[in-house]
Design a protein around this motif. Sequence first.
Motif, PDB file in Angstrom:
ATOM      1  N   ARG A  91       0.874  -1.164   0.000  1.00  0.00           N
ATOM      2  CA  ARG A  91       0.000   0.000   0.000  1.00  0.00           C
ATOM      3  C   ARG A  91       0.912   1.214   0.000  1.00  0.00           C
ATOM      4  O   ARG A  91       1.768   1.369   0.883  1.00  0.00           O
ATOM      5  CB  ARG A  91      -0.915   0.044   1.211  1.00  0.00           C
ATOM      6  CG  ARG A  91      -1.865   1.262   1.164  1.00  0.00           C
ATOM      7  CD  ARG A  91      -2.819   1.370   2.347  1.00  0.00           C
ATOM      8  NE  ARG A  91      -3.643   0.192   2.479  1.00  0.00           N
ATOM      9  CZ  ARG A  91      -3.627  -0.636   3.535  1.00  0.00           C
ATOM     10  NH1 ARG A  91      -2.793  -0.425   4.531  1.00  0.00           N
ATOM     11  NH2 ARG A  91      -4.430  -1.674   3.590  1.00  0.00           N
ATOM     12  N   CYS A  92       0.724   2.066  -0.986  1.00  0.00           N
ATOM     13  CA  CYS A  92       1.544   3.265  -1.115  1.00  0.00           C
ATOM     14  C   CYS A  92       0.940   4.396  -0.295  1.00  0.00           C
ATOM     15  O   CYS A  92      -0.212   4.330   0.138  1.00  0.00           O
ATOM     16  CB  CYS A  92       1.621   3.670  -2.591  1.00  0.00           C
ATOM     17  SG  CYS A  92       2.360   2.396  -3.640  1.00  0.00           S
ATOM     18  N   ALA A  93       1.712   5.453  -0.093  1.00  0.00           N
ATOM     19  CA  ALA A  93       1.264   6.600   0.700  1.00  0.00           C
ATOM     20  C   ALA A  93       0.019   7.250   0.108  1.00  0.00           C
ATOM     21  O   ALA A  93      -0.773   7.838   0.845  1.00  0.00           O
ATOM     22  CB  ALA A  93       2.387   7.624   0.826  1.00  0.00           C
ATOM     23  N   ASP A  94      -0.194   7.130  -1.194  1.00  0.00           N
ATOM     24  CA  ASP A  94      -1.386   7.705  -1.835  1.00  0.00           C
ATOM     25  C   ASP A  94      -2.568   6.729  -1.827  1.00  0.00           C
ATOM     26  O   ASP A  94      -3.559   6.943  -2.510  1.00  0.00           O
ATOM     27  CB  ASP A  94      -1.079   8.169  -3.254  1.00  0.00           C
ATOM     28  CG  ASP A  94      -0.720   7.039  -4.204  1.00  0.00           C
ATOM     29  OD1 ASP A  94      -0.695   5.856  -3.788  1.00  0.00           O
ATOM     30  OD2 ASP A  94      -0.465   7.332  -5.397  1.00  0.00           O
ATOM     31  N   SER A  95      -2.433   5.633  -1.080  1.00  0.00           N
ATOM     32  CA  SER A  95      -3.454   4.578  -0.919  1.00  0.00           C
ATOM     33  C   SER A  95      -3.620   3.680  -2.139  1.00  0.00           C
ATOM     34  O   SER A  95      -4.515   2.846  -2.156  1.00  0.00           O
ATOM     35  CB  SER A  95      -4.818   5.167  -0.522  1.00  0.00           C
ATOM     36  OG  SER A  95      -4.708   5.777   0.738  1.00  0.00           O
ATOM     37  N   SER A  96      -2.780   3.827  -3.131  1.00  0.00           N
ATOM     38  CA  SER A  96      -2.807   2.900  -4.267  1.00  0.00           C
ATOM     39  C   SER A  96      -2.059   1.630  -3.872  1.00  0.00           C
ATOM     40  O   SER A  96      -1.378   1.584  -2.835  1.00  0.00           O
ATOM     41  CB  SER A  96      -2.175   3.537  -5.501  1.00  0.00           C
ATOM     42  OG  SER A  96      -0.799   3.801  -5.278  1.00  0.00           O
ATOM     43  N   TYR A 142       0.554  -1.578  -5.118  1.00  0.00           N
ATOM     44  CA  TYR A 142       1.586  -2.043  -6.044  1.00  0.00           C
ATOM     45  C   TYR A 142       1.766  -3.535  -5.820  1.00  0.00           C
ATOM     46  O   TYR A 142       1.880  -3.989  -4.675  1.00  0.00           O
ATOM     47  CB  TYR A 142       2.916  -1.320  -5.785  1.00  0.00           C
ATOM     48  CG  TYR A 142       4.044  -1.876  -6.604  1.00  0.00           C
ATOM     49  CD1 TYR A 142       4.245  -1.468  -7.913  1.00  0.00           C
ATOM     50  CD2 TYR A 142       4.895  -2.849  -6.080  1.00  0.00           C
ATOM     51  CE1 TYR A 142       5.271  -2.001  -8.678  1.00  0.00           C
ATOM     52  CE2 TYR A 142       5.916  -3.390  -6.835  1.00  0.00           C
ATOM     53  CZ  TYR A 142       6.094  -2.964  -8.135  1.00  0.00           C
ATOM     54  OH  TYR A 142       7.110  -3.492  -8.887  1.00  0.00           O
ATOM     55  N   TYR A 167       7.044   2.825 -10.207  1.00  0.00           N
ATOM     56  CA  TYR A 167       5.767   3.236  -9.627  1.00  0.00           C
ATOM     57  C   TYR A 167       5.871   3.709  -8.190  1.00  0.00           C
ATOM     58  O   TYR A 167       5.273   4.717  -7.811  1.00  0.00           O
ATOM     59  CB  TYR A 167       4.765   2.077  -9.727  1.00  0.00           C
ATOM     60  CG  TYR A 167       3.375   2.440  -9.293  1.00  0.00           C
ATOM     61  CD1 TYR A 167       2.495   3.046 -10.187  1.00  0.00           C
ATOM     62  CD2 TYR A 167       2.939   2.200  -7.997  1.00  0.00           C
ATOM     63  CE1 TYR A 167       1.216   3.401  -9.798  1.00  0.00           C
ATOM     64  CE2 TYR A 167       1.663   2.545  -7.599  1.00  0.00           C
ATOM     65  CZ  TYR A 167       0.807   3.148  -8.498  1.00  0.00           C
ATOM     66  OH  TYR A 167      -0.461   3.499  -8.105  1.00  0.00           O
ATOM     67  N   THR A 168       6.605   3.013  -7.358  1.00  0.00           N
ATOM     68  CA  THR A 168       6.617   3.328  -5.930  1.00  0.00           C
ATOM     69  C   THR A 168       7.564   4.471  -5.564  1.00  0.00           C
ATOM     70  O   THR A 168       7.469   5.009  -4.454  1.00  0.00           O
ATOM     71  CB  THR A 168       6.998   2.091  -5.084  1.00  0.00           C
ATOM     72  OG1 THR A 168       8.294   1.637  -5.478  1.00  0.00           O
ATOM     73  CG2 THR A 168       5.970   0.993  -5.252  1.00  0.00           C
ATOM     74  N   SER A 198       7.749   7.627  -6.297  1.00  0.00           N
ATOM     75  CA  SER A 198       7.106   8.890  -5.912  1.00  0.00           C
ATOM     76  C   SER A 198       5.881   8.679  -5.026  1.00  0.00           C
ATOM     77  O   SER A 198       5.158   9.619  -4.731  1.00  0.00           O
ATOM     78  CB  SER A 198       6.691   9.660  -7.169  1.00  0.00           C
ATOM     79  OG  SER A 198       5.742   8.920  -7.900  1.00  0.00           O
ATOM     80  N   ARG A 199       5.645   7.437  -4.593  1.00  0.00           N
ATOM     81  CA  ARG A 199       4.451   7.140  -3.806  1.00  0.00           C
ATOM     82  C   ARG A 199       4.783   6.583  -2.422  1.00  0.00           C
ATOM     83  O   ARG A 199       3.944   5.974  -1.789  1.00  0.00           O
ATOM     84  CB  ARG A 199       3.574   6.150  -4.566  1.00  0.00           C
ATOM     85  CG  ARG A 199       2.931   6.754  -5.794  1.00  0.00           C
ATOM     86  CD  ARG A 199       2.179   5.699  -6.592  1.00  0.00           C
ATOM     87  NE  ARG A 199       1.435   6.289  -7.676  1.00  0.00           N
ATOM     88  CZ  ARG A 199       1.926   6.570  -8.869  1.00  0.00           C
ATOM     89  NH1 ARG A 199       3.196   6.322  -9.130  1.00  0.00           N
ATOM     90  NH2 ARG A 199       1.172   7.099  -9.808  1.00  0.00           N
ATOM     91  N   ARG A 257      -9.587  -2.905  -7.450  1.00  0.00           N
ATOM     92  CA  ARG A 257      -9.205  -2.558  -6.078  1.00  0.00           C
ATOM     93  C   ARG A 257      -9.965  -3.371  -5.032  1.00  0.00           C
ATOM     94  O   ARG A 257      -9.384  -3.876  -4.083  1.00  0.00           O
ATOM     95  CB  ARG A 257      -9.424  -1.062  -5.854  1.00  0.00           C
ATOM     96  CG  ARG A 257      -9.018  -0.594  -4.478  1.00  0.00           C
ATOM     97  CD  ARG A 257      -9.230   0.903  -4.313  1.00  0.00           C
ATOM     98  NE  ARG A 257      -8.720   1.324  -3.031  1.00  0.00           N
ATOM     99  CZ  ARG A 257      -7.469   1.690  -2.792  1.00  0.00           C
ATOM    100  NH1 ARG A 257      -6.581   1.679  -3.758  1.00  0.00           N
ATOM    101  NH2 ARG A 257      -7.087   2.066  -1.591  1.00  0.00           N
TER     102      ARG A 257
END
Length: 95
Positions: free
Chosen positions: A9-14, A16, A39-40, A42-43, A72
């Motif tokens: 779970r990335c900081a922007d809630s997306s 990977y 992808y990760t 910048s997130r 999701r």
Amino acid sequence: MTVFVYMLRCADSSYYVGSTRKSLEERVAEHNSGLLGGYTRSRGPVVLVWSQDFEQITDAIAMERRVKGWRREKKEALIRGDLSALADLASRRQR
């Protein structure tokens, strides 16, 4: 040789999804350091939310590709370990 498929779970809630032969701790640290780019980078920071280990790399790659294609809500059911929701979400897609 063990191969891990994992979801972050990335900081922007997306989310990977990836795979690695390294330890999960080492791989998450690489993502958080920005070493891997992509992808990760910048997130971050990222948090490990799910993983599964495989003995055969072909099985791991197949699972990684499968999960990457999920919506999701299906990924979140997997994270929760909610097998009945996974089955329901899979059957809804076929309708």
